[in-house]
Design an enzyme around this catalytic site. Structure first.
Site, PDB file in Angstrom:
ATOM      1  N   HIS A  11     145.895 -28.551  81.440  1.00  0.00           N
ATOM      2  CA  HIS A  11     146.066 -29.905  81.957  1.00  0.00           C
ATOM      3  C   HIS A  11     144.750 -30.447  82.507  1.00  0.00           C
ATOM      4  O   HIS A  11     144.566 -31.646  82.620  1.00  0.00           O
ATOM      5  CB  HIS A  11     147.111 -29.918  83.064  1.00  0.00           C
ATOM      6  CG  HIS A  11     148.516 -29.873  82.547  1.00  0.00           C
ATOM      7  ND1 HIS A  11     149.013 -28.792  81.857  1.00  0.00           N
ATOM      8  CD2 HIS A  11     149.514 -30.782  82.601  1.00  0.00           C
ATOM      9  CE1 HIS A  11     150.266 -29.059  81.522  1.00  0.00           C
ATOM     10  NE2 HIS A  11     150.588 -30.244  81.967  1.00  0.00           N
ATOM     11  N   SER A  12     143.868 -29.527  82.877  1.00  0.00           N
ATOM     12  CA  SER A  12     142.597 -29.933  83.468  1.00  0.00           C
ATOM     13  C   SER A  12     141.450 -29.491  82.562  1.00  0.00           C
ATOM     14  O   SER A  12     141.351 -28.314  82.212  1.00  0.00           O
ATOM     15  CB  SER A  12     142.458 -29.287  84.848  1.00  0.00           C
ATOM     16  OG  SER A  12     141.089 -29.159  85.190  1.00  0.00           O
TER      17      SER A  12
END
Lengths: 122, 205
Positions: A11-12
């Site tokens: 997600h990052s």
């Protein structure tokens, strides 16, 4: 020599950028591609980024895919349905799993052997 | 009941309006039990959908549904991207080549969408996910005698029921018992999608 490719999904983008750096400190020959964050580089995952990462990591020996949280897995599975090639999502912790896979791939193992080695470890 | 190409476009335009109006509400539902981006993600995705649908001409329903699916997949970002993407992609496959769908065909489309999203998210009913709303709506369509008011009522009730559930799938599952007492954000956005469909049905009468 061709190696089994590795795709890191998070997600990052910072997580996978850091992880790629960590692995490449030791393993430099294995193709490692990252798909971190959304198209706008916000927190999330992008199916398009995953597809390009898989394509880039595939040298013909297949690709293992590692992810961080649930929705990344769903996007990974959809991406795999949309690309040609031998691609497998591996159920293992992102960092350690990808690290083991890189080491195994570097030994010249095939996709099944790399996946089995990772799954055995966790 | 029958939907044509214009009705389908209207469905997604109305869904977009409702999601934009409820952007803050959806995000507020996602804050206590999730990552607080559901409203933002859905609003971005549906805004793109409305834009895409206004740019192109469509002659069949499945092309519209596919456009919606691919846009949501690319633009939503969170878990809702692959989930809503799967829903509309499955519907598009079921309704392939049609310019008009009757109640039976549309029901089949909803059934396949539900099966697809269950498989994608590995979720069943009672897990505090959008599956709870989709399941209720599918059963309502299967029973026949479909009305706009009836559809809204069924979807609203299913959404409300998620409040007392403990999440076992999705990001809310990390909160275990603490997920109780909050409406599931995905169920709330699915409710809006069906409220939009009900509006289209009302306008046709």
């Amino acid at each position: 020599m061709e190696y089994v490719g590795i795709v890191l999904i998070s997600h990052s983008s910072k997580i996978v950028e850091g992880l790629k750096e960590l692995i490449q400190q030791v393993i430099t020959d294995v193709p490692i591609e990252i798909a971190g964050g959304t198209d706008q580089n916000e927190i999330g995952t992008s199916i398009e980024k995953i597809i390009s990462a898989i394509d880039a990591a595939d040298q013909g020996k297949g690709v293992t895919v590692f992810y961080d949280l649930g929705s990344a897995k769903m996007n990974a599975e959809m991406a795999i349905e949309m690309v040609d090639g031998n691609v497998r999502v591996v159920e293992a912790p992102l960092i350690e799993g990808a690290y083991v896979a890189a080491v195994e791939s570097n030994m010249g193992k095939n996709l099944t052997e790399v996946c089995e080695a990772v799954e055995k470890e966790f | 009941m029958e939907f044509n190409v214009a009705d389908m476009i209207e469905w997604f335009n109305k869904a977009n309006e409702k999601i934009q109006e409820n952007k803050a509400y959806l995000t507020s539902l996602d804050q206590p039990i999730g990552d607080g981006d559901h409203g933002i993600n859905m609003a971005r995705g549906f805004q793109e959908v409305a834009g895409k649908l206004s740019e192109n001409d469509y002659t069949d329903i499945s092309a519209i549904l596919k456009e919606v699916a691919m846009t949501l997949l690319a633009k939503v970002g969170g878990a809702s991207g692959p989930l809503y993407g799967t829903v509309f992609l499955k519907m598009s496959m079921t309704l392939k080549g049609r310019d008009v769908v009757d109640g039976t065909a549309f029901t089949k489309g909803l059934e396949d969408a539900l099966a697809g999203v269950k498989q994608r998210g590995k979720a069943e009913t009672g897990e505090k996910t959008l599956v709870d709303v989709w399941q209720a709506v599918v059963e309502y369509f299967q029973a026949g005698n479909i009305t706009a008011d009836g559809l809204v009522e069924v979807a609203a009730r299913a959404k409300e029921r998620t409040k007392d559930m403990v999440a076992t799938k999705g990001r809310a599952a990390y909160f275990k018992e603490k997920s109780k007492g909050h409406i599931d954000p995905g169920s709330a956005s699915s409710y809006l999608v069906f409220e939009a469909l009900a509006d289209v049905m009302k306008e046709k009468h």
